[in-house]
Design a protein around this motif. Structure first.
Motif, short mmCIF file in Angstrom:
data_model
loop_
_atom_site.label_atom_id
_atom_site.label_comp_id
_atom_site.label_asym_id
_atom_site.label_seq_id
_atom_site.Cartn_x
_atom_site.Cartn_y
_atom_site.Cartn_z
N GLU A 119 -9.84 9.84 6.82
CA GLU A 119 -11.23 9.94 6.37
C GLU A 119 -12.13 8.99 7.18
O GLU A 119 -13.23 9.35 7.57
CB GLU A 119 -11.33 9.61 4.88
CG GLU A 119 -10.72 10.65 3.99
CD GLU A 119 -11.51 11.93 3.98
OE1 GLU A 119 -12.75 11.88 3.90
OE2 GLU A 119 -10.88 13.00 4.08
N ARG A 120 -11.63 7.79 7.42
CA ARG A 120 -12.39 6.80 8.18
C ARG A 120 -12.62 7.26 9.61
O ARG A 120 -13.72 7.16 10.15
CB ARG A 120 -11.61 5.48 8.16
CG ARG A 120 -12.37 4.29 8.62
CD ARG A 120 -11.57 3.03 8.34
NE ARG A 120 -11.80 2.12 9.43
CZ ARG A 120 -10.93 1.83 10.38
NH1 ARG A 120 -9.73 2.34 10.36
NH2 ARG A 120 -11.23 1.02 11.35
N TYR B 89 -4.28 8.85 4.37
CA TYR B 89 -5.44 9.63 3.96
C TYR B 89 -6.72 8.85 4.20
O TYR B 89 -7.69 9.36 4.75
CB TYR B 89 -5.32 10.00 2.48
CG TYR B 89 -6.51 10.75 1.95
CD1 TYR B 89 -6.67 12.10 2.20
CD2 TYR B 89 -7.48 10.10 1.20
CE1 TYR B 89 -7.77 12.79 1.71
CE2 TYR B 89 -8.58 10.77 0.71
CZ TYR B 89 -8.72 12.12 0.97
OH TYR B 89 -9.82 12.79 0.50
N TYR B 90 -6.73 7.57 3.86
CA TYR B 90 -7.89 6.71 4.06
C TYR B 90 -8.23 6.61 5.54
O TYR B 90 -9.40 6.71 5.93
CB TYR B 90 -7.61 5.32 3.48
CG TYR B 90 -8.66 4.29 3.84
CD1 TYR B 90 -9.87 4.27 3.19
CD2 TYR B 90 -8.43 3.36 4.84
CE1 TYR B 90 -10.85 3.33 3.53
CE2 TYR B 90 -9.38 2.44 5.19
CZ TYR B 90 -10.59 2.42 4.53
OH TYR B 90 -11.55 1.51 4.88
N GLU B 91 -7.22 6.42 6.39
CA GLU B 91 -7.46 6.30 7.83
C GLU B 91 -8.00 7.60 8.41
O GLU B 91 -8.87 7.59 9.28
CB GLU B 91 -6.19 5.88 8.56
CG GLU B 91 -5.79 4.44 8.31
CD GLU B 91 -6.85 3.44 8.75
OE1 GLU B 91 -7.52 3.66 9.78
OE2 GLU B 91 -7.01 2.42 8.06
N LYS C 126 0.85 -1.19 0.00
CA LYS C 126 0.00 0.00 0.00
C LYS C 126 0.88 1.23 0.00
O LYS C 126 1.93 1.24 0.64
CB LYS C 126 -0.84 0.08 1.28
CG LYS C 126 -2.06 -0.72 1.35
CD LYS C 126 -2.79 -0.33 2.63
CE LYS C 126 -3.96 -1.21 2.91
NZ LYS C 126 -4.60 -0.86 4.17
N CYS D 276 -1.48 7.31 0.82
CA CYS D 276 -2.88 6.99 0.54
C CYS D 276 -3.52 6.27 1.73
O CYS D 276 -4.68 6.52 2.06
CB CYS D 276 -3.01 6.14 -0.71
SG CYS D 276 -2.61 7.03 -2.22
N ALA D 277 -2.77 5.38 2.39
CA ALA D 277 -3.29 4.67 3.55
C ALA D 277 -3.56 5.65 4.69
O ALA D 277 -4.59 5.53 5.38
CB ALA D 277 -2.30 3.59 4.00
#
Length: 67
Positions: A52-53, A48-50, A41, A45-46
């Motif tokens: 947002e989550r 950013y995803y976390e 990964k 990006c990981a």
């Protein structure tokens, strides 16, 4: 110069990825996270995803408290 699949993986498509889907450089040291299933990964990006989550989860908690 935008990265195309040909320039990203080489002519045959079997080369190593040099950038993620969002364009982050994967060749920098520490730019890749190895997943528990053995995949790779992009670290940016990981993260950013976390974020947002976490934000979505926090918003749900706030809405639940005010209801």
């Amino acid at each position: 110069i935008p990265m195309t699949p040909t320039t990203n993986k080489g002519r045959r498509g079997w080369g190593k990825d040099t950038h993620c889907g969002r364009g982050h450089d994967l060749l920098k040291p520490g730019a890749v996270i190895l997943t528990s299933t053995g995949g790779r990964k992009c670290r940016e990006c990981a993260a950013y995803y976390e974020r947002e989550r976490y934000e979505a989860k926090r918003q749900a908690q706030i809405q639940e408290q005010t209801a």
